[in-house]
Motif scaffolding. Sequence first.
Motif, mmCIF file in Angstrom:
data_model
loop_
_atom_site.group_PDB
_atom_site.id
_atom_site.type_symbol
_atom_site.label_atom_id
_atom_site.label_comp_id
_atom_site.label_asym_id
_atom_site.label_seq_id
_atom_site.Cartn_x
_atom_site.Cartn_y
_atom_site.Cartn_z
ATOM 1 N N VAL A 38 0.886 -1.212 0.080
ATOM 2 C CA VAL A 38 -0.138 0.033 0.085
ATOM 3 C C VAL A 38 0.744 1.431 -0.022
ATOM 4 O O VAL A 38 1.817 1.436 0.743
ATOM 5 C CB VAL A 38 -1.057 -0.020 1.183
ATOM 6 N N VAL A 39 0.466 2.277 -0.911
ATOM 7 C CA VAL A 39 1.157 3.370 -1.217
ATOM 8 C C VAL A 39 0.468 4.594 -0.648
ATOM 9 O O VAL A 39 -0.736 4.652 -1.202
ATOM 10 C CB VAL A 39 1.945 3.827 -2.493
ATOM 11 N N ASN A 40 0.705 5.297 0.543
ATOM 12 C CA ASN A 40 -0.109 6.630 0.656
ATOM 13 C C ASN A 40 0.604 7.688 -0.283
ATOM 14 O O ASN A 40 1.891 8.107 -0.106
ATOM 15 C CB ASN A 40 0.172 6.970 2.200
ATOM 16 N N LEU A 41 -0.276 8.304 -1.047
ATOM 17 C CA LEU A 41 0.153 9.131 -2.060
ATOM 18 C C LEU A 41 0.692 10.353 -1.555
ATOM 19 O O LEU A 41 1.178 11.148 -2.328
ATOM 20 C CB LEU A 41 -0.867 9.189 -3.452
ATOM 21 N N LEU A 42 0.118 10.799 -0.457
ATOM 22 C CA LEU A 42 0.432 11.958 0.262
ATOM 23 C C LEU A 42 1.610 12.191 0.935
ATOM 24 O O LEU A 42 2.092 13.372 1.276
ATOM 25 C CB LEU A 42 -0.816 12.372 1.131
ATOM 26 N N GLU A 43 2.329 11.019 1.172
ATOM 27 C CA GLU A 43 3.492 10.695 1.773
ATOM 28 C C GLU A 43 4.760 10.333 0.823
ATOM 29 O O GLU A 43 5.799 10.694 1.011
ATOM 30 C CB GLU A 43 3.141 9.745 2.720
ATOM 31 N N LYS A 44 4.259 9.421 -0.305
ATOM 32 C CA LYS A 44 5.394 9.291 -1.356
ATOM 33 C C LYS A 44 5.012 9.045 -2.517
ATOM 34 O O LYS A 44 3.722 8.747 -2.790
ATOM 35 C CB LYS A 44 6.221 8.031 -0.632
ATOM 36 N N LYS A 45 5.717 8.931 -3.610
ATOM 37 C CA LYS A 45 5.489 8.527 -4.990
ATOM 38 C C LYS A 45 5.336 7.228 -5.134
ATOM 39 O O LYS A 45 6.166 6.371 -4.479
ATOM 40 C CB LYS A 45 6.314 9.265 -6.036
ATOM 41 N N LEU A 46 4.680 6.543 -5.958
ATOM 42 C CA LEU A 46 4.798 5.377 -6.813
ATOM 43 C C LEU A 46 6.057 5.007 -7.260
ATOM 44 O O LEU A 46 6.699 5.675 -7.954
ATOM 45 C CB LEU A 46 3.696 5.048 -7.504
ATOM 46 N N SER A 47 6.627 3.997 -7.058
ATOM 47 C CA SER A 47 8.090 3.686 -7.238
ATOM 48 C C SER A 47 7.895 3.066 -8.925
ATOM 49 O O SER A 47 8.743 3.251 -9.801
ATOM 50 C CB SER A 47 8.768 2.662 -6.420
ATOM 51 N N GLY A 103 -4.853 20.998 -17.738
ATOM 52 C CA GLY A 103 -4.902 21.617 -16.418
ATOM 53 C C GLY A 103 -5.402 20.636 -15.394
ATOM 54 O O GLY A 103 -5.518 21.088 -14.218
ATOM 55 N N ILE A 104 -5.961 19.482 -15.663
ATOM 56 C CA ILE A 104 -6.720 18.724 -14.706
ATOM 57 C C ILE A 104 -5.445 18.245 -13.630
ATOM 58 O O ILE A 104 -5.879 17.972 -12.452
ATOM 59 C CB ILE A 104 -7.213 17.336 -15.353
ATOM 60 N N HIS A 105 -4.228 18.181 -14.074
ATOM 61 C CA HIS A 105 -3.265 17.661 -13.020
ATOM 62 C C HIS A 105 -3.144 18.862 -12.017
ATOM 63 O O HIS A 105 -2.857 18.460 -10.839
ATOM 64 C CB HIS A 105 -1.697 17.586 -13.789
ATOM 65 N N LYS A 106 -3.417 20.073 -12.349
ATOM 66 C CA LYS A 106 -3.133 21.178 -11.436
ATOM 67 C C LYS A 106 -4.167 21.290 -10.554
ATOM 68 O O LYS A 106 -4.070 21.295 -9.200
ATOM 69 C CB LYS A 106 -3.049 22.591 -12.077
ATOM 70 N N ILE A 107 -5.389 20.895 -10.940
ATOM 71 C CA ILE A 107 -6.736 20.775 -9.901
ATOM 72 C C ILE A 107 -6.629 19.745 -9.063
ATOM 73 O O ILE A 107 -6.798 19.779 -7.758
ATOM 74 C CB ILE A 107 -7.911 20.871 -11.055
ATOM 75 N N THR A 108 -6.136 18.450 -9.450
ATOM 76 C CA THR A 108 -5.764 17.510 -8.853
ATOM 77 C C THR A 108 -4.631 17.753 -7.680
ATOM 78 O O THR A 108 -4.829 17.195 -6.517
ATOM 79 C CB THR A 108 -5.529 16.264 -9.841
ATOM 80 N N GLU A 109 -3.473 18.307 -7.790
ATOM 81 C CA GLU A 109 -2.787 18.732 -7.082
ATOM 82 C C GLU A 109 -3.303 19.556 -5.945
ATOM 83 O O GLU A 109 -2.944 19.448 -4.787
ATOM 84 C CB GLU A 109 -1.448 19.040 -7.631
ATOM 85 N N GLU A 164 -4.549 20.219 -0.416
ATOM 86 C CA GLU A 164 -5.647 20.594 0.560
ATOM 87 C C GLU A 164 -6.100 19.566 1.532
ATOM 88 O O GLU A 164 -6.412 19.722 2.732
ATOM 89 C CB GLU A 164 -6.984 21.218 0.062
ATOM 90 N N LEU A 165 -6.124 18.185 0.832
ATOM 91 C CA LEU A 165 -6.487 17.187 1.556
ATOM 92 C C LEU A 165 -5.346 16.884 2.730
ATOM 93 O O LEU A 165 -5.693 16.346 3.769
ATOM 94 C CB LEU A 165 -6.778 15.884 0.826
ATOM 95 N N ARG A 166 -4.486 17.159 2.229
ATOM 96 C CA ARG A 166 -2.834 16.795 3.090
ATOM 97 C C ARG A 166 -3.018 17.882 4.349
ATOM 98 O O ARG A 166 -2.870 17.530 5.413
ATOM 99 C CB ARG A 166 -1.727 17.230 2.373
ATOM 100 N N ARG A 167 -3.359 19.178 4.213
ATOM 101 C CA ARG A 167 -3.485 20.159 5.042
ATOM 102 C C ARG A 167 -4.537 19.759 6.061
ATOM 103 O O ARG A 167 -4.581 20.097 7.250
ATOM 104 C CB ARG A 167 -3.851 21.502 4.613
ATOM 105 N N SER A 168 -5.784 19.269 5.670
ATOM 106 C CA SER A 168 -6.655 18.950 6.416
ATOM 107 C C SER A 168 -6.517 17.944 7.343
ATOM 108 O O SER A 168 -7.062 17.642 8.466
ATOM 109 C CB SER A 168 -8.183 18.462 5.483
ATOM 110 N N ILE A 169 -5.835 16.847 6.626
ATOM 111 C CA ILE A 169 -5.618 15.807 7.486
ATOM 112 C C ILE A 169 -4.545 16.016 8.477
ATOM 113 O O ILE A 169 -4.501 15.604 9.915
ATOM 114 C CB ILE A 169 -4.841 14.398 6.703
#
Length: 400
Positions: A56-65, A326-332, A337-342
């Motif tokens: 399991v990879v937490n995408l907010l903590e590290k990238k997929l290898s 532009g979808i990558h920017k919206i997703t980022e 924001e989710l990271r800040r919320s957590i």
Amino acid sequence: MKILLTTHHLKDFAGSELNTYDLALQLRAMGHKLTIATFQYQDPIRSLFEKEKLDVVNLLEKKLSNKKYDLIWAQHFIVLNYVLFVEGVSAPKVVYRSLSNYEPLEYPPSYTKELSLCLAISKENKDFLLKEGFEKSKIVIFPNSVREEFFTNKQKANKEKITSIMIASNHIPTELLKAVNLLRKKRIKVDIYGLGHKFEHITPSLLGKYDVVVSIGRTVQYALAMGKPIFCYDRFGGPGYITNKNFEAAEKYNFSGRGFDRIMDHSEITSEIINNYSKAIKYSKGLKDVCQDKFSLQRNASQIFNRLEKSGSNVDLLAIKKQLTGIHKITEIYASELRRSIERDKYIQKKEQDISEFKVRIKRQEKAIKDQSKIINQLKERIASTIEGRIINLKRKVFN
């Protein structure tokens, strides 16, 4: 095959998390190599994934290898957007699974028609997607499905009289809670599993301890697979015991209780559970075979792979990316924001824990002060008693 599963969060013993868990175990048993990508990964469900040594990879903590897979099997569009447009993951086949009509995160992505398949969890879900304009040829019903251990688990014969009931719910309605009190007064053991109650993973061995299960959603399929009477009722109401007569209508709405417009009061629930039990036993035996045919996870997953193999064509991810500039920017931004919320929630939780511990310390100090005061008062009484006794003895000596 190398497969990437995506889901928004892995936190609780709840629907989307358990869907991911069961699917991961099934795909691994079929010989596939898995990685699971998510935005949140924590207990209590984390312990299940770690026990099974699932990657399991937490995408907010590290990238997929790894950036290349044979198949992406996704639920929650925002996570699929992240791995495709932020992480730059690629795969010739992409399957998206919609788990409901009602949760915004479970709505299919705008580019669904470009994907290999879109899996609907029920006929209700499929009808909704068709009304929304999604391509009919892409939509396949893939219901909540059950791993083989539920079908093969050996159970004792159903009892003639109810002695124990399991209620499995993360959103138990008031009338059902009131029914619990009535059932317990009739000397029936009732255990509630879910948020705010016993919170643990529902397994075949746990289900096997009870005569009746009261629940909705995937737990209905669990009970059906074990040939156990299942009373379908929760926050949307429900039909009561699943029988041959109401099975098709209940299945259409993913055994959610919707579609019947039937809210019972606590006395009706109690009466139906007890009085219709013997009929439910008879129906449950036949419904186990129906469940094996419709809800076997091994069978249903194999059918999806067969369909993907026959389709031949691959997903053109480059074309999708060009369409969605532009979808990558919206997703980022969403991920940020989710990271800040957590982090904010963790901070608040830590402060609440500190306050709670401080209150405990204060209570301990108050208790210590009370204990010391009690000891002091006892000493004062002893001293006063001793002084008084000596004065009396002195008076006696003087007057004698």
